[in-house]
Design an enzyme around this catalytic site. Structure first.
Site, PDB file in Angstrom:
ATOM      1  N   GLY A 181       0.802  -1.228   0.000  1.00 11.22           N
ATOM      2  CA  GLY A 181       0.000   0.000   0.000  1.00 11.22           C
ATOM      3  C   GLY A 181       0.829   1.270   0.000  1.00 11.22           C
ATOM      4  O   GLY A 181       1.777   1.391   0.765  1.00 11.22           O
ATOM      5  N   SER A 182       0.480   2.237  -0.831  1.00 10.93           N
ATOM      6  CA  SER A 182       1.309   3.428  -0.967  1.00 10.93           C
ATOM      7  C   SER A 182       0.528   4.539  -1.672  1.00 10.93           C
ATOM      8  O   SER A 182      -0.673   4.439  -1.882  1.00 10.93           O
ATOM      9  CB  SER A 182       2.585   3.088  -1.739  1.00 10.93           C
ATOM     10  N   ARG A 183       1.241   5.590  -2.077  1.00 11.56           N
ATOM     11  CA  ARG A 183       0.624   6.765  -2.689  1.00 11.56           C
ATOM     12  C   ARG A 183       1.572   7.306  -3.752  1.00 11.56           C
ATOM     13  O   ARG A 183       2.795   7.294  -3.578  1.00 11.56           O
ATOM     14  CB  ARG A 183       0.375   7.811  -1.594  1.00 11.56           C
TER      15      ARG A 183
END
Length: 200
Positions: A181-183
């Site tokens: 999970g990241s951006r």
């Protein structure tokens, strides 16, 4: 579809999960408990998938640098490459999204900087500024510039960069990967028309 690069990024997790799977199958007397490591192994392998994406070549379209959900569109200061006000489009990548990042435009990488930081949940309001990140500045042949920022999250503890300063990129070409999970944030010059909305 998988590529050699994404599988190399996943080498150690896959080996560890494979070992856990084997150990569980051999030693665990509870039949249903064997399913969990197999499910984790399947999930980890699927995480490193790297499918081809259709890229529009006609017109001056800017493509998304990442798969995921658009969570924010706003004016923001971009101090690294654009060095001023920009339109930021933020994309949140859940653990179920493809985590390979791509060049949003044709151009040359003019700037790369890795910034150490924290590992807050990528949805946290301060994650954009506080988390570990890698900033990439790309410029087209006619001087149009954009910035891409890969941001680590709570689970994502590794940002892999596959292209560095001086590299010539085609739109849609792979530039890196963030584990789990990241951006990813895309910074556009003022006046650039944004054709997506929050929630897309």
């Amino acid at each position: 579809m998988f590529t050699r690069r994404t599988l190399l990024e996943g080498k150690w997790p896959i080996l560890v999960l494979a070992a856990l799977t084997a150990a569980t199958i051999i030693w665990c007397p509870v039949a249903w408990a064997r399913i969990l490591p197999l499910a984790l192994l399947a999930f980890t392998i699927s995480f490193f998938r790297d499918p081809e994406r259709p890229v529009p070549v006609a017109g001056k379209f800017i493509v998304a640098p990442a798969d995921g959900r658009v969570v924010e569109i706003k004016r923001a200061n971009e101090p690294y490459f654009l060095k001023g006000e920009a339109t930021m489009v933020a994309i949140f990548l859940s653990v179920f999204d493809v985590h390979v990042q791509r060049a949003p435009i044709d151009g040359i990488i003019k700037f790369v900087q890795y910034n150490k930081g924290r590992f807050l949940d990528a949805r946290h309001p301060q994650a954009s500024l506080a988390n570990e990140n890698r900033v990439i500045g790309i410029e087209t042949s006619d001087g149009f510039r954009v910035t891409v920022r890969q941001i680590a999250g709570l689970i994502a503890r590794r940002i892999a960069g596959w292209a560095d300063t001086g590299a010539t990129l085609a739109k849609g070409e792979r530039i890196g990967m963030i584990r789990f999970g990241s951006r990813v944030e895309l910074f556009l010059p003022p006046g650039t028309e944004v054709a997506v909305q929050v929630g897309d």
